[in-house]
Each structure stands twice: as structure tokens, then as C-alpha cells.
Write an enzyme that holds these catalytic residues in place. Structure first.
Site, PDB file in Angstrom:
ATOM      1  N   TRP A   1       2.477   1.710  -3.389  1.00 21.63           N
ATOM      2  CA  TRP A   1       1.525   2.208  -4.384  1.00 21.63           C
ATOM      3  C   TRP A   1       1.311   3.710  -4.233  1.00 21.63           C
ATOM      4  O   TRP A   1       1.158   4.429  -5.238  1.00 21.63           O
ATOM      5  CB  TRP A   1       0.188   1.483  -4.224  1.00 21.63           C
ATOM      6  CG  TRP A   1      -0.851   1.928  -5.206  1.00 21.63           C
ATOM      7  CD1 TRP A   1      -1.018   1.485  -6.491  1.00 21.63           C
ATOM      8  CD2 TRP A   1      -1.859   2.927  -4.999  1.00 21.63           C
ATOM      9  NE1 TRP A   1      -2.067   2.146  -7.089  1.00 21.63           N
ATOM     10  CE2 TRP A   1      -2.605   3.040  -6.194  1.00 21.63           C
ATOM     11  CE3 TRP A   1      -2.215   3.733  -3.915  1.00 21.63           C
ATOM     12  CZ2 TRP A   1      -3.676   3.911  -6.334  1.00 21.63           C
ATOM     13  CZ3 TRP A   1      -3.276   4.618  -4.058  1.00 21.63           C
ATOM     14  CH2 TRP A   1      -3.999   4.695  -5.251  1.00 21.63           C
ATOM     15  N   HIS A   2       1.315   4.206  -3.012  1.00 17.03           N
ATOM     16  CA  HIS A   2       1.003   5.618  -2.782  1.00 17.03           C
ATOM     17  C   HIS A   2       2.104   6.555  -3.263  1.00 17.03           C
ATOM     18  O   HIS A   2       1.826   7.723  -3.562  1.00 17.03           O
ATOM     19  CB  HIS A   2       0.718   5.867  -1.299  1.00 17.03           C
ATOM     20  CG  HIS A   2      -0.692   5.578  -0.911  1.00 17.03           C
ATOM     21  ND1 HIS A   2      -1.110   4.324  -0.536  1.00 17.03           N
ATOM     22  CD2 HIS A   2      -1.789   6.368  -0.857  1.00 17.03           C
ATOM     23  CE1 HIS A   2      -2.413   4.369  -0.257  1.00 17.03           C
ATOM     24  NE2 HIS A   2      -2.843   5.588  -0.446  1.00 17.03           N
ATOM     25  N   GLY A   3       3.320   6.094  -3.319  1.00 22.55           N
ATOM     26  CA  GLY A   3       4.368   6.989  -3.793  1.00 22.55           C
ATOM     27  C   GLY A   3       5.749   6.402  -3.614  1.00 22.55           C
ATOM     28  O   GLY A   3       5.945   5.422  -2.892  1.00 22.55           O
TER      29      GLY A   3
ATOM     30  N   SER B   1       0.836  -1.208   0.000  1.00 21.22           N
ATOM     31  CA  SER B   1       0.000   0.000   0.000  1.00 21.22           C
ATOM     32  C   SER B   1       0.866   1.252   0.000  1.00 21.22           C
ATOM     33  O   SER B   1       0.607   2.203  -0.752  1.00 21.22           O
ATOM     34  CB  SER B   1      -0.924   0.003   1.229  1.00 21.22           C
ATOM     35  OG  SER B   1      -1.657   1.210   1.303  1.00 21.22           O
TER      36      SER B   1
ATOM     37  N   PHE C   1      -0.581  10.077  -7.223  1.00 19.49           N
ATOM     38  CA  PHE C   1      -0.233   8.703  -6.872  1.00 19.49           C
ATOM     39  C   PHE C   1      -0.518   7.749  -8.015  1.00 19.49           C
ATOM     40  O   PHE C   1      -1.438   7.889  -8.743  1.00 19.49           O
ATOM     41  CB  PHE C   1      -1.008   8.258  -5.622  1.00 19.49           C
ATOM     42  CG  PHE C   1      -0.765   9.144  -4.433  1.00 19.49           C
ATOM     43  CD1 PHE C   1       0.515   9.569  -4.130  1.00 19.49           C
ATOM     44  CD2 PHE C   1      -1.805   9.594  -3.653  1.00 19.49           C
ATOM     45  CE1 PHE C   1       0.744  10.405  -3.049  1.00 19.49           C
ATOM     46  CE2 PHE C   1      -1.590  10.431  -2.570  1.00 19.49           C
ATOM     47  CZ  PHE C   1      -0.313  10.829  -2.281  1.00 19.49           C
TER      48      PHE C   1
END
Length: 479
Positions: free
Chosen positions: A311-313, A308, A479
Site C-alpha cells: 500500500w505504501h508504494g 502494508s 502513497f
């Protein structure tokens, strides 16, 4: 930003008129043309990467459908790699090149919505592999699903089974769905322009000028960032749902009032639901979920939230942010009995309002601390901000004119405070099982449209446009 631009709603209006003019069975073609027009109007570079990914994932699922056993699994793995590798290179390679290898960054072409459509396509291939759905044989209809323009940039992340028939079968004109879609669009503009962009002014002043601000300033900015992020992301998914509703297409709700959560686990049931359920169904459960003992369950949680964060950055701060939420849940489970015993010793009833408030406040503070790391320029600065919050005692700055040096005048502060309070009241109303939209829709026609017009005028007057600011890009657009 695209979703609040006049150009975008001109495209929506043209698509909407054509959609209801065309025969029902051909209406999906209008939506497909809308996808193409959307990409042509707003993002003229990188489209070929997106198109190649669509063709690749479409082809892989047709191949998988003809194979069995190890060959089918090998095709599935190849499909996952083929979709994931471009995203990893484009979104994360420069972090490795700059921060780890000390090299110069690569100027990648970034397809619109790559983080969202990558998960969407992985989920589709996984569902075909596990035989939950049959692969779509018509590549044009598949391209419609993969690039459905109202939710392409920032979700929610749909499943093929949820959208297939809504997109391709055609929907008849339904006044209620159209009016409720219009309601959602108004609500989305309110969230974005009156709350998120206004809060962003103070948030950016404090976070971008650290260490000029400390103590109470950081507390205020962090609380406002939590609200900004929620209002901003809720706005973009609400706008997506609203525009889809105009076409009679229902997208899943992506939030259920997450700041009323009673635990971190409950928070993730309510926050970015389409991502949370995606991680659960395609990462956590395939890893074994909670079926192989507590130690394995905790390892699976750490892996899931690590992904997670990834994926966000790109950056250590996002990875640590994800892992913090996993650790929160692990500690929460390990200390559950102890905390319940403390409540009992203190004489707090199990179902009392006091206990609910304590749990909600504690959960919000934990989430808020993690958001500071998420927002900070670097992981190191994030921890420094948190340290300054708890070591610097200066609450008086919130009670004098220093507060008005952060970018908002007192009138704007009043508008922001009133808007946040209104968001809270709407949330409480929804938490009780009610729908504000349904209540307005059931009112007489003149009253109903009076409410809509008043809301529009209020947004124009009190939104950030009304005070001369430019609308900020949606946060999750990065993102």
C-alpha cells in the site's frame, strides 16, 4: 501543497460561511458541494475514475443487501476486486512493467487520494457484508462520505459508522469546537513548516547525494528523517482534523506519540492508527489473527505487513520495509522472556524509568533503520546506507563547520533543534494524559488569542517560508 495553500483555505472559508448559514438539515449539501469544488479546484483529471469507483461500491452494497449466502459473498468479492484493481494498476503496474518486464511505463491518470479512498471504500463494503452497518441508500450522502475533502488526500482513513451522522445530520455552531479546530490548524502548520520542511533540507542533501556522505552524516539524516516523516504526516492529519473541527466534525486522532513506544507492536498501536486498525480489522483478523496457533499468527503478520508495504508504494524497498516490521514483531515475541531475564540479571526493575528508556531507545533505533530503507532511492541503496552507518566512524563531522554544508545555517539549525525539543515537551505532556489545546482554551480570552497570534507570527518568521524555501509536498501524498 494543497493543505497549506491559500486557495485551499479560501475554499474552506467559503464552505464554512455557507455551512453555518444553511439550515442544519441541509448543511450536508454544503459539504458535498465542498467535495466537488475541492476536486474541481485541485485535480481536474482522473475525477471520473473516482466517481466510477463511488458509484460501483455504492451499487455493490445495495446488491449485497438483497442477497444471502454464496451470492452475497460473490458480490462482495466482486466489489473488492472492482475497487482494488484500479488502485493496483495505477499505483503498482509500472513497477512490474519497468523492473520485472523491462518495458516502458504507462502514463496513468492518478485520482486524488486513491490509496486512501480505496481502503475507505473496501472497509465500507466489508462492514456492510459483515452486517456491522446498513448500506447508505442516498448516493449523494454516500459520495459525501467517500470524498470528504479535508481527509481525502492523506487520511485519517475513516469508518462509515464514525462519520455518517456527523456528516449528514448537520452540526450547530459550537465555539469550542471551532476554536480547537483553529488550534489544530496552527499546530499542523508548525509541524509542517518549522519542523518537517526544515529537516527535509538536510535529509534530502544526504540521501539524495549518497555516497558523498557516510557515517555520522547518515546517522544524523536518518534521525532527522524519522522526525521529518512523523512531523509531516502528523501535520497533514492534524490539518484535516482542524478543518473538520471548524464544521463540528471530529476525525479520529491518527497518532499517539509513536516514538515513545516500548516495542514495535506498541509502535503500530500509535503510528498511523487508522491504517493499523484497518489492516488489523480487514486483513489480520479475517486471516485468523492469533486464533490458530503461533505459526499461523506469524504467517498472518507477514501477510498483513506485506500488504502494508504494498500500500505504501511500488517497489521492493516498500515490501521489504513492511516485512521487516513483521519480523521485528515475531522476533520480539520469541525473545520476550529472554530479554526480561536479562533485565532481571542486570538489576533493572520491571517498572523503572531506566527500563522504559532502554525500551524506547531500542524501539526507536529499530524503526529508524527501517525508515532508512523506506526513504532510500532503492532497496540496495538502503542497505548500503545502513552498512556505511555502522562501518564508517566520523563523529567529528558533527562538531565542526561541515555540518553547516548540509543546507541549513546555524540559526536555522537552532530553530529546528528548538522546534524538535518543543515537540518532545508537548508529547511528554500529552503522554501524561494532558491536553495542551485544552489548557490554552481555558485561559482568558486575551491571553489565549495572544498565544495564537504569537504562534502564527513565529511560524511565518521561523518556518521554511521565512527562510525562502518552498514548502515540500506532504510525504504521504505520494502513497
Amino acid at each position: 501543497m494543497i493543505y497549506i495553500s491559500l486557495k485551499y483555505y479560501q475554499l474552506v472559508l467559503i464552505a464554512l460561511l455557507l455551512y453555518y448559514i444553511f439550515p442544519v438539515k441541509f448543511r450536508w449539501i454544503v459539504l458535498l458541494a465542498g467535495n466537488v469544488a475541492f476536486y474541481a479546484a485541485f485535480y481536474k483529471t482522473g475525477w471520473w475514475i473516482f466517481l466510477g469507483t463511488i458509484i460501483f461500491s455504492y451499487s455493490i452494497t445495495l446488491i449485497m443487501d438483497k442477497l444471502r449466502g454464496g451470492a452475497r459473498k460473490a458480490a462482495f468479492i466482486a466489489g473488492i476486486l472492482g475497487v482494488t484493481v484500479p488502485w493496483l494498476l495505477i499505483k503498482n503496474s509500472n513497477f512490474v512493467i519497468e523492473e520485472i518486464l523491462g518495458g516502458k511505463p504507462v502514463d496513468w491518470l492518478v485520482p486524488l487520494g486513491i490509496s486512501f479512498y480505496t481502503l475507505q471504500l473496501i472497509g465500507y463494503m466489508a462492514d456492510v457484508f459483515m452486517e456491522r452497518i446498513m448500506p447508505e441508500k442516498n448516493i449523494a450522502k454516500f459520495a459525501l462520505f467517500a470524498g470528504y475533502f479535508p481527509q481525502l488526500i492523506q487520511g485519517p482513513i475513516p469508518r462509515y459508522g464514525q462519520l455518517q451522522h456527523q456528516l449528514t445530520d448537520g452540526n450547530r455552531f459550537d465555539e469550542e469546537k471551532i476554536v480547537k479546530g483553529f488550534q489544530l490548524i496552527i499546530w499542523g502548520f508548525f509541524l509542517k513548516l518549522v519542523i518537517a520542511d526544515k529537516a527535509a533540507i538536510i535529509v534530502n542533501t544526504v540521501f539524495d547525494n549518497y555516497p558523498a556522505y557516510s557515517g555520522a552524516y547518515i546517522w544524523l539524516a536518518s534521525f532527522l528523517y524519522s522526525i521529518q516523516l512523523y512531523a509531516d504526516f502528523l501535520a497533514c492529519t492534524t490539518l484535516a482534523r482542524g478543518v473538520s473541527g471548524l464544521f463540528g466534525i471530529e476525525l479520529a486522532s491518527n497518532f499517539e506519540r509513536p516514538y515513545y513506544a516500548l516495542s514495535i507492536k506498541d509502535f503500530w498501536r500509535r503510528w498511523h492508527i487508522s491504517l493499523s486498525t484497518w489492516l488489523r480489522d480487514y486483513i489480520y483478523i479475517p486471516l485468523g489473527g492469533n486464533r490458530k496457533g503461533k505459526l499461523r499468527k506469524y504467517i498472518n503478520l507477514l501477510i498483513t505487513f506485506f500488504i502494508s508495504g504494498l500500500w505504501h508504494g511500488a517497489g521492493f524497498k516498500f515490501l521489504v520495509w513492511g516485512l521487516i516490521h513483521a519480523v521485528y514483531q515475531i522476533i520480539g515475541e520469541l525473545t520476550f522472556n529472554l530479554r526480561e531475564k536479562i533485565y532481571d540479571i542486570c538489576g533493572i526493575e520491571p517498572d523503572s524509568r531506566k527500563k522504559r528508556w532502554i525500551k524506547q531507545a531500542g524501539t526507536f533505533l529499530l524503526v529508524n533503520f527501517a525508515w532508512i530503507i523506506f526513504r532510500a532511492e532503492t532497496l540496495r541503496k538502503g542497505f548500503m546506507l545502513i552498512t556505511d552507518m555502522v562501518t564508517e566512524f566520523n563523529p567529528w563531522v558533527l562538531m565542526n563547520n561541515r555540518l553547516f554544508t548540509l543546507g541549513l545555517e546555524w540559526k536555522e539549525m537552532v530553530v529546528l533543534g528548538a522546534a524538535i525539543y518543543f515537540l518532545h515537551k508537548v508529547g511528554k505532556y500529552q503522554e501524561e494524559g494532558n491536553s495542551a489545546g485544552d489548557r490554552v482554551f481555558k485561559q482568558p480570552l486575551l491571553f489565549r488569542w495572544g498565544v495564537y497570534l504569537a504562534a502564527i507570527v513565529g511560524i511565518i518568521l521561523f518556518g521554511t517560508y521565512g527562510f525562502g524555501f518552498d514548502a515540500q509536498d506532504f510525504i504521504y501524498g505520494g502513497f
